[in-house]
Design a protein around this motif. Structure first.
Motif, PDB file in Angstrom:
ATOM      1  N   THR A   1       0.919  -1.140  -0.011  1.00  0.00           N
ATOM      2  CA  THR A   1      -0.014  -0.175   0.089  1.00  0.00           C
ATOM      3  C   THR A   1       0.792   1.345   0.108  1.00  0.00           C
ATOM      4  O   THR A   1       2.143   1.343   0.458  1.00  0.00           O
ATOM      5  N   GLY A   2       0.154   2.363  -0.679  1.00  0.00           N
ATOM      6  CA  GLY A   2       1.175   3.353  -0.380  1.00  0.00           C
ATOM      7  C   GLY A   2       0.200   4.719  -0.498  1.00  0.00           C
ATOM      8  O   GLY A   2      -0.950   4.734  -0.728  1.00  0.00           O
ATOM      9  N   TYR A   3       0.826   5.853   0.201  1.00  0.00           N
ATOM     10  CA  TYR A   3       0.076   6.917   0.048  1.00  0.00           C
ATOM     11  C   TYR A   3       1.088   8.111  -0.584  1.00  0.00           C
ATOM     12  O   TYR A   3       2.188   8.340   0.245  1.00  0.00           O
ATOM     13  N   ALA A   4       0.473   9.057  -1.088  1.00  0.00           N
ATOM     14  CA  ALA A   4       1.292  10.141  -1.671  1.00  0.00           C
ATOM     15  C   ALA A   4       0.219  11.223  -1.866  1.00  0.00           C
ATOM     16  O   ALA A   4      -0.678  11.188  -2.794  1.00  0.00           O
ATOM     17  N   ASP A   5       0.519  12.237  -0.969  1.00  0.00           N
ATOM     18  CA  ASP A   5      -0.204  13.473  -0.912  1.00  0.00           C
ATOM     19  C   ASP A   5       0.534  14.523  -1.791  1.00  0.00           C
ATOM     20  O   ASP A   5       1.497  15.234  -1.376  1.00  0.00           O
TER      21      ASP A   5
ATOM     22  N   SER B   1      -3.167  26.701  -6.974  1.00  0.00           N
ATOM     23  CA  SER B   1      -2.368  26.258  -5.644  1.00  0.00           C
ATOM     24  C   SER B   1      -3.216  25.425  -4.468  1.00  0.00           C
ATOM     25  O   SER B   1      -4.342  25.809  -4.348  1.00  0.00           O
ATOM     26  N   GLY B   2      -2.699  24.275  -4.068  1.00  0.00           N
ATOM     27  CA  GLY B   2      -3.327  23.432  -3.245  1.00  0.00           C
ATOM     28  C   GLY B   2      -4.064  22.259  -3.684  1.00  0.00           C
ATOM     29  O   GLY B   2      -4.588  21.389  -3.392  1.00  0.00           O
ATOM     30  N   ASN B   3      -4.242  22.212  -5.427  1.00  0.00           N
ATOM     31  CA  ASN B   3      -4.835  21.200  -6.039  1.00  0.00           C
ATOM     32  C   ASN B   3      -3.876  20.040  -6.207  1.00  0.00           C
ATOM     33  O   ASN B   3      -2.715  20.072  -6.251  1.00  0.00           O
ATOM     34  N   GLN B   4      -4.695  18.888  -6.127  1.00  0.00           N
ATOM     35  CA  GLN B   4      -4.288  17.695  -6.300  1.00  0.00           C
ATOM     36  C   GLN B   4      -3.373  17.716  -7.625  1.00  0.00           C
ATOM     37  O   GLN B   4      -3.923  17.946  -8.745  1.00  0.00           O
ATOM     38  N   GLN B   5      -2.372  17.019  -7.910  1.00  0.00           N
ATOM     39  CA  GLN B   5      -1.710  16.766  -9.122  1.00  0.00           C
ATOM     40  C   GLN B   5      -2.695  15.804  -9.933  1.00  0.00           C
ATOM     41  O   GLN B   5      -3.046  14.702  -9.542  1.00  0.00           O
ATOM     42  N   GLN B   6      -2.545  16.247 -11.266  1.00  0.00           N
ATOM     43  CA  GLN B   6      -3.439  15.488 -12.106  1.00  0.00           C
ATOM     44  C   GLN B   6      -2.938  14.166 -12.257  1.00  0.00           C
ATOM     45  O   GLN B   6      -1.747  13.867 -12.278  1.00  0.00           O
TER      46      GLN B   6
ATOM     47  N   SER C   1      -3.283   9.348  -7.650  1.00  0.00           N
ATOM     48  CA  SER C   1      -4.172   8.941  -6.592  1.00  0.00           C
ATOM     49  C   SER C   1      -3.607   8.872  -5.506  1.00  0.00           C
ATOM     50  O   SER C   1      -2.220   8.946  -5.295  1.00  0.00           O
ATOM     51  N   LYS C   2      -4.024   9.501  -4.333  1.00  0.00           N
ATOM     52  CA  LYS C   2      -3.466   9.519  -2.954  1.00  0.00           C
ATOM     53  C   LYS C   2      -3.028   8.139  -2.451  1.00  0.00           C
ATOM     54  O   LYS C   2      -2.035   7.720  -1.931  1.00  0.00           O
TER      55      LYS C   2
ATOM     56  N   TYR D   1      -8.790  10.344  -8.462  1.00  0.00           N
ATOM     57  CA  TYR D   1      -7.751  11.170  -9.140  1.00  0.00           C
ATOM     58  C   TYR D   1      -8.448  12.035 -10.144  1.00  0.00           C
ATOM     59  O   TYR D   1      -9.688  11.876 -10.480  1.00  0.00           O
ATOM     60  N   TYR D   2      -7.834  13.179 -10.558  1.00  0.00           N
ATOM     61  CA  TYR D   2      -8.293  14.014 -11.416  1.00  0.00           C
ATOM     62  C   TYR D   2      -7.386  13.896 -12.867  1.00  0.00           C
ATOM     63  O   TYR D   2      -6.197  13.672 -12.898  1.00  0.00           O
ATOM     64  N   PHE D   3      -8.171  14.428 -13.857  1.00  0.00           N
ATOM     65  CA  PHE D   3      -7.550  14.203 -15.374  1.00  0.00           C
ATOM     66  C   PHE D   3      -6.851  15.777 -15.638  1.00  0.00           C
ATOM     67  O   PHE D   3      -6.497  15.743 -16.775  1.00  0.00           O
ATOM     68  N   ASP D   4      -7.369  16.851 -14.919  1.00  0.00           N
ATOM     69  CA  ASP D   4      -6.774  18.011 -15.138  1.00  0.00           C
ATOM     70  C   ASP D   4      -6.278  18.848 -13.913  1.00  0.00           C
ATOM     71  O   ASP D   4      -6.555  18.658 -12.854  1.00  0.00           O
TER      72      ASP D   4
END
Length: 723
Positions: free
Chosen positions: A587-591, A612-617, A620-621, A653-656
Motif C-alpha cells: 500500500t502507498g500514500y502520496a499527497d 495552488s493546493g490542487n491535487q496533481q493530475q 491517486s493519494k 484522481y483528476y485528469f486536469d
C-alpha cells in the motif's frame, strides 16, 4: 513533515518485533532477492531506497503482460495515458510525473540497461522477462537527468550456454484476443557462447462499437521480438548484446465517447473515421565486461534506439465540434467539418554510451563510478485539417529537438562499523538542446483565420549544468533487518513548446529540480518466511513542468509551476504462510499537490487560474494491492497446481490541473489457475472480475468531456509446451 517523523518513528518501533522474529530457525522458504538497480549486484535489503521487485515467473502467472501494468502494481506508482495509449504515455511515482509528450519523462525506463528516451515508447509488452525492479524516489546520481521520480529496470533472461531448449505457447481471451509466443535458447559451439530468441504475436479485440460504420473499435496488434547473444571473448572479457524490435497498432483509442454516454453504460460511439496509432521501437545494445584480477570490473554499455509513432484518422465523435461546424457553414462553406483529420508523425533517435568501473573486491567500500554520453533527435509533426464540400483547410506544424548530454558520476557505500554504513554519491552533468519550429497552412486556412492564434515559427537553444548528490546512513538491526535515512536530489531538463504553439508561447520552459527526504526499513527473509519493505518520504519540488490546454486554440503550452510537494509512505510485504500458502500485499500514500501555482492556464482559454493546493493530475493519494496464492503437488505426471486471487486499488484522481474532471476510486479483482510441469503448462485467468466500469482517459477539448472506458471483464486461457 511532522506526520512523516511520526511514521519514521513507527518504522523504527516495528523493527523490534521483526528482530525477534529473526530468531526463528525454521526452514528458509523465501528466496533472497539480488538486484542490479544500483549498477552493481546488491541484495534488495541493502538498497537504501523504496524498491519493488517482480519476478518474471510471478508476472506470467498473474497475466501481467505489459510494462504499464507491471508498474501500476507497485505502491505509489500510477501509469496510463492522457489522450491515447502509445501516444501520450504518463507515469508518476510518489506523485511526481511528467508533462506528457512534449517534455522528458520524470520516470526513467530501462530495458537491459538501455534507457527508452521517448515517453511515447514507454508503453509496450513484456517479453521473456527475468525481473522488473522499480526504484522509487529520485535516481539522478546513478541514472542522470530525467529520473526525478524513480527508475524502472526491466531485465530480460540471458542466453544460457548450459541449456538447449525453449517453449511455444498460445493464449485465447475475450473479444477475440489471441497471443502466440515462442522462446528458444541454444549454446553456440563449446566456447561458452549462447543465443536466445523470443517472439510474441498478439491480436487484441476491443469492446466498443461505432454507430456510424458498425465496426468494432479498440482492436490492436503487437509484434515483439528479441535476439540476444552472450559469451566470453577472452578469459577476462565477456560480451552480451542484442536487438529488440516491437511493432504495435491500436485502433480507435483517442478521445472516446461523451461522458454522458459513459455514465449511461454505453459501449458505442458515433465515430466515422476511427483513429489508428502505429508505434515502432527498435533497440540495439552491446555490453562488454572486463573482470580484473582483484574482483573489480570495467563495463562498457552502448545503445542505439529508434522509435516512430504515426496517428491517422479523426477520433472525435461526429457531432463533437458541431458549434464550430455550424459557424463556418454559415460563412458559406457547406458541409464544413472542423478537424476532420488529425494526423501526427513523431520520430526519435538516440545513441548512448556509458563506461563505468565497479568495485566489488573491497570488503568495506562498495562503489561504482563512470562516464555517460548521449545524443538524441526528436521530430514531431502535427496536422489539423478541416474539410468542406469541394475543399479543405490544412494546418501543419513541425518541431525538432536535438539534445547532447554528458555526465560523470560516482556512488558507493562505506562500512563505518559492523552495523553502520554511510552511502552517498554525486553526478555532474551538462546538456544542450537546440529547437527548430515551423508552422504551415494552406490559403484556405489562412483566409478563414485559423492561423491567427499560432506562432509562425521560431528557433532557440538552451544549455545547463546540473549536479545531483545524495547521502545517508544505514543501520543493521540484525543481519536481515536494515534501517536507513537519507536525502537525494533530482533534475529534469527544460525544453521548448512544440505542437501547435500559441502566439506568445514561443521559447523555452525551465528545468525541474527536487529534493527528496526518505527514511525506511528493509527486512528480508525474516524467519525464512517474511519480507517487509517500508518507507516514508517528503519531496520538495521546484519549477514543475506542467502542460496546459487552451480550448480556444487547441494549443498545449508548457509552463513551470514554482513549487509543488509530495509526502507519504509505502509498505510492501511477502509472507510464506506454509510451503503451499503465500500472501503478498502493498500500500502507498502520496499527497502530491501544487504548493504554489497562481498562473495556471484556464481550460476554457479565458486566462490564468490559481490552482495552488490542487491535487496533481492523474495521481491517486492511495494505491494498494493484495493477493493470496496456493500451490500443491497433484501427484499426477509431476504436475504442480497453482491458483491465486488478487485485488488492486487506487483512490480518486483528476485528469486536469484545475481538478474539475474526476475519476472516483475503484478496485479490480483478478484470479488465475494453472497446472504445470517441466513439459507443459495449462492455465486460465480472469481480470476485472465484477466487470467494474471506470475511466482511463478523460479530457474536455472545449465542447464537453470525452471519456475512454477501462477494459471490462476479461477471461481466457492458454497452453504452453516446453522442449
Amino acid at each position: 513533515m511532522r506526520l512523516g517523523l511520526h511514521l519514521a518513528a513507527l518504522l523504527a518501533g516495528v523493527s523490534l518485533p521483526i528482530s525477534a522474529l529473526a530468531q526463528d530457525t525454521g526452514e528458509t522458504v523465501l528466496d533472497t532477492i539480488t538486484v542490479t538497480s544500483q549498477k552493481r549486484a546488491t541484495q534488495s535489503k541493502d538498497v537504501p531506497a523504496g524498491l519493488s521487485v517482480e519476478k518474471g515467473e510471478d508476472l506470467r502467472l498473474k497475466k501481467t503482460g505489459r510494462r504499464e501494468e507491471a508498474i501500476a502494481e507497485t505502491p505509489n506508482a500510477v501509469t496510463g495515458a492522457a489522450t491515447a495509449k502509445l501516444y501520450t504515455s504518463f507515469t508518476a511515482i510518489r506523485g511526481v510525473g511528467s508533462a506528457l509528450i512534449e517534455s522528458d519523462s520524470a520516470v526513467g525506463l530501462y530495458v537491459d540497461g538501455i534507457g527508452i528516451g521517448s515517453t511515447q515508447a514507454h508503453s509496450g509488452s513484456l517479453l521473456d522477462v527475468d525481473r522488473i525492479e522499480v526504484m522509487r524516489g529520485p535516481q539522478g546520481t546513478l541514472y542522470g537527468r530525467n529520473n526525478i521520480a524513480g527508475s524502472v529496470n526491466i531485465i530480460s533472461n540471458r542466453p544460457d550456454p548450459e541449456k538447449t531448449g525453449g517453449e511455444i505457447g498460445v493464449d485465447y481471451g475475450s473479444r477475440g484476443t489471441v497471443t502466440s509466443t515462442g522462446i528458444f535458447n541454444t549454446p553456440i559451439g563449446d566456447g561458452g557462447w549462447a543465443a536466445r530468441g523470443a517472439l510474441s504475436v498478439a491480436k487484441t479485440g476491443g469492446f466498443m462499437t461505432s454507430t456510424i460504420i458498425g465496426d468494432d473499435l479498440g482492436d490492436g496488434e503487437d509484434l515483439h521480438g528479441r535476439l540476444s547473444i552472450a559469451g566470453d571473448v577472452t578469459d577476462n572479457l565477456e560480451f552480451i548484446g542484442g536487438v529488440d524490435m516491437e511493432r504495435q497498432t491500436l485502433d480507435a483509442e483517442m478521445f472516446g465517447m461523451p461522458e454522458a454516454d459513459f455514465l449511461a453504460g454505453s459501449n458505442s460511439v458515433a465515430i466515422d473515421d476511427p483513429s489508428r496509432i502505429k508505434s515502432n521501437l527498435t533497440t540495439v545494445s552491446g555490453q562488454f565486461t572486463y573482470h580484473l584480477e582483484n574482483g573489480d570490473k570495467i563495463v562498457s554499455q552502448t545503445g542505439f534506439q529508434r522509435s516512430k509513432v504515426e496517428v491517422s484518422g479523426n477520433g472525435f465523435p461526429v457531432d463533437y465540434f458541431a458549434a464550430y461546424d455550424a459557424l463556418f457553414q454559415s460563412y458559406g462553406f457547406p458541409g464544413f467539418r472542423y478537424r476532420s483529420e488529425n494526423p501526427y508523425d513523431g520520430a526519435y533517435r538516440q545513441f548512448s554510451q556509458e563506461l563505468r568501473y565497479v568495485s566489488e573486491g573491497n570488503e568495506r567500500f562498495d562503489w561504482v563510478a563512470g562516464l555517460y554520453g548521449e545524443y538524441s533527435s526528436a521530430t514531431r509533426e502535427y496536422g489539423a485539417n478541416s474539410s468542406f464540400t469541394g475543399g479543405e483547410a490544412t494546418l501543419y506544424s513541425r518541431g525538432e529537438t536535438d539534445t547532447s548530454s554528458v555526465s560523470a558520476f560516482a556512488d558507493g557505500t562505506y562500512e563505518l562499523t559492523d552495523r553502520w554504513k554511510l552511502y552517498g554519491g554525486l553526478r555532474v552533468g551538462y546538456d544542450r538542446k537546440h529547437f527548430d519550429y515551423d508552422l504551415d497552412a494552406n490559403a484556405t486556412a489562412t483566409m478563414l483565420g485559423l492561423t491567427g492564434a499560432f506562432a509562425p515559427g521560431y528557433s532557440d537553444s538552451r544549455s545547463s549544468t546540473y549536479a545531483t548528490p545524495r547521502a545517508g546512513l544505514q543501520f543493521a538491526v540484525t543481519e536481515d533487518v536494515n534501517l536507513y535515512a537519507g536525502v537525494a536530489t533530482g533534475y529534469k531538463s527544460g525544453g521548448f513548446n512544440a505542437g501547435f504553439v500559441g502566439s506568445g508561447d514561443e521559447g523555452a520552459y525551465g528545468a525541474e529540480k527536487l529534493i527528496s527526504y526518505e527514511a525506511g526499513l528493509k527486512a528480508e527473509d525474516i524467519g525464512g518466511r517474511l519480507s517487509v519493505d517500508a518507507s516514508v518520504f517528503y519531496i520538495d519540488w521546484r519549477d514543475q513542468q506542467v502542460q496546459g490546454f487552451n480550448a480556444m486554440t487547441s494549443t498545449t503550452p508548457l509552463m513551470n509551476a514554482p513549487r509543488s510537494e509530495s509526502w507519504g509512505g509505502e509498505i510492501t510485504g511477502r509472507f510464506q504462510v506454509t510451503d503451499q500458502w503465500s500472501v503478498r500485499a502493498s500500500t502507498g500514500y502520496a499527497d502530491a499537490i501544487y504548493k504554489e501555482f497562481t498562473n495556471a492556464r484556464a481550460l476554457d482559454g479565458s486566462g490564468s487560474v490559481d490552482v495552488s493546493g490542487n491535487q496533481q493530475q492523474f495521481v491517486s493519494k492511495f494505491t494498494g494491492s493484495a493477493g493470496i496464492d496456493y500451490q500443491w503437488e497433484t501427484g499426477w505426471h509431476d504436475l504442480v497446481g497453482k491458483v491465486g486471487v488478487s485485488y488492486q486499488y487506487r483512490s480518486a484522481y483528476y485528469f486536469d490541473v484545475q481538478n474539475t474532471i474526476r475519476q472516483p476510486g475503484y478496485g479490480l479483482f483478478n484470479a488465475y489457475a494453472a497446472l504445470e510441469n517441466d513439459r507443459y503448462t495449462a492455465y486460465v485467468y480472469a481480470k476485472n472480475i465484477g466487470d467494474k466500469r471506470y475511466r482511463v482517459l478523460a479530457a474536455d477539448l472545449g465542447q464537453g468531456t470525452l471519456v475512454t472506458a477501462g477494459d471490462p471483464l476479461t477471461v481466457g486461457g492458454g497452453l504452453k509446451l516446453k522442449f
